[in-house]
Design a protein around this motif. Structure first.
Motif, PDB file in Angstrom:
ATOM      1  N   GLN A  47      -4.086 -83.546 -28.252  1.00  0.00           N
ATOM      2  CA  GLN A  47      -2.977 -82.838 -27.611  1.00  0.00           C
ATOM      3  C   GLN A  47      -3.122 -81.345 -27.868  1.00  0.00           C
ATOM      4  N   GLU A  48      -2.526 -80.551 -26.987  1.00  0.00           N
ATOM      5  CA  GLU A  48      -2.551 -79.096 -27.144  1.00  0.00           C
ATOM      6  C   GLU A  48      -1.171 -78.614 -27.566  1.00  0.00           C
ATOM      7  N   ALA A  49      -1.141 -77.637 -28.445  1.00  0.00           N
ATOM      8  CA  ALA A  49       0.121 -77.086 -28.923  1.00  0.00           C
ATOM      9  C   ALA A  49      -0.035 -75.575 -29.097  1.00  0.00           C
ATOM     10  N   THR A  50       1.073 -74.900 -29.368  1.00  0.00           N
ATOM     11  CA  THR A  50       1.085 -73.452 -29.566  1.00  0.00           C
ATOM     12  C   THR A  50       1.787 -73.120 -30.868  1.00  0.00           C
ATOM     13  N   ASN A  51       1.204 -72.219 -31.659  1.00  0.00           N
ATOM     14  CA  ASN A  51       1.843 -71.835 -32.917  1.00  0.00           C
ATOM     15  C   ASN A  51       2.868 -70.735 -32.677  1.00  0.00           C
ATOM     16  N   GLU A  52       3.503 -70.269 -33.743  1.00  0.00           N
ATOM     17  CA  GLU A  52       4.574 -69.279 -33.615  1.00  0.00           C
ATOM     18  C   GLU A  52       4.070 -67.960 -33.045  1.00  0.00           C
ATOM     19  N   ALA A  53       2.795 -67.682 -33.233  1.00  0.00           N
ATOM     20  CA  ALA A  53       2.228 -66.429 -32.717  1.00  0.00           C
ATOM     21  C   ALA A  53       1.833 -66.542 -31.253  1.00  0.00           C
ATOM     22  N   GLY A  54       1.988 -67.752 -30.690  1.00  0.00           N
ATOM     23  CA  GLY A  54       1.650 -67.952 -29.291  1.00  0.00           C
ATOM     24  C   GLY A  54       0.213 -68.360 -29.045  1.00  0.00           C
ATOM     25  N   ASP A  69     -10.690 -74.782 -31.088  1.00  0.00           N
ATOM     26  CA  ASP A  69     -11.507 -75.020 -29.897  1.00  0.00           C
ATOM     27  C   ASP A  69     -11.124 -76.311 -29.200  1.00  0.00           C
ATOM     28  N   HIS A  70     -11.278 -76.327 -27.879  1.00  0.00           N
ATOM     29  CA  HIS A  70     -11.103 -77.554 -27.104  1.00  0.00           C
ATOM     30  C   HIS A  70     -12.098 -78.597 -27.624  1.00  0.00           C
ATOM     31  N   PRO A  71     -11.697 -79.856 -27.738  1.00  0.00           N
ATOM     32  CA  PRO A  71     -12.585 -80.898 -28.277  1.00  0.00           C
ATOM     33  C   PRO A  71     -13.906 -81.057 -27.535  1.00  0.00           C
TER      34      PRO A  71
END
Length: 207
Positions: A47-54, A69-71
């Motif tokens: 799955q892809e996610a975003t941290n607090e820094a974007g 990196d993308h798998p």
């Protein structure tokens, strides 16, 4: 259909290992690899996610792994390396440019075989490549311009975390070092199947 601008393709090509400072213009092969890397779907357990820094990152709860990196990036890095190597084979000497530079340049962009393939006219594929092409749903005689997918699949490196093993009978199988999952199919097999299906659709649309 996604339309990526040159800046996006440029940055992806750089990310995949291309020395963009020394490339005046992306060839069709380099552009294609960059575009397909941008379009690459995530494997089912990622799955892809975003941290607090974007910033985007990828994670797999099944594998207990997190990556910037993308798998599938390693697979596309291999494709990019072969695309660049193929480009180098088409570098003309000054003498050739004087005689037929425009024709050779057009051949490079229009008839350039995709990464990992022989030229489109060369049908001397190994039995292993032919068998894998059939496994991917390709017709060796009809889908000659897509045989690079089979060749790329045959030579694809085993992704990190996986190891290749052999049974006493010599059969190849793969094992994931963390999950202990085993598979007769190469870990990237589904990726190449999806790639073959997509490219056949694109081929049919262009017919």
């Amino acid at each position: 259909e996604n339309n990526y601008d040159d800046d996006e393709l440029f940055e992806m090509a750089r990310h995949l290992g291309a020395d963009m400072e020394s490339i005046e213009e992306m060839s069709i092969a380099v552009r294609w690899v960059a575009e397909k890397a941008l379009e690459a779907p995530l494997p089912s357990d990622w799955q892809e996610a975003t941290n607090e820094a974007g910033d985007s990152y990828f994670y797999s709860t099944k594998l207990n792994k997190v990556s910037w990196d993308h798998p599938l990036d390693d697979s596309f890095r291999t494709m990019m390396a072969e695309a660049l190597a193929g480009d180098a084979q088409f570098e003309e000497s000054p003498e050739e440019l004087e005689t037929d530079g425009s024709q050779r340049s057009r051949a490079r962009d229009e008839d350039f075989h995709k990464p990992g393939s022989s030229t489109l006219q060369d049908s001397s594929y190994s039995e292993e490549t032919r068998a894998y092409a059939m496994h991917l749903g390709l017709d060796v005689e009809v889908d000659t311009e897509l045989m690079w997918i089979a060749e790329q699949g045959v030579h694809a490196p085993v992704p990190s975390g996986w190891t290749e093993h052999h049974t006493p009978d010599g059969e190849v199988y793969y094992c994931h070092n963390t999950t202990k999952e085993t598979s007769w199919a190469h870990p990237l097999d589904e990726h190449f199947k999806a790639l073959a299906i997509q490219m056949k659709k694109e081929k049919a649309a262009m017919a």
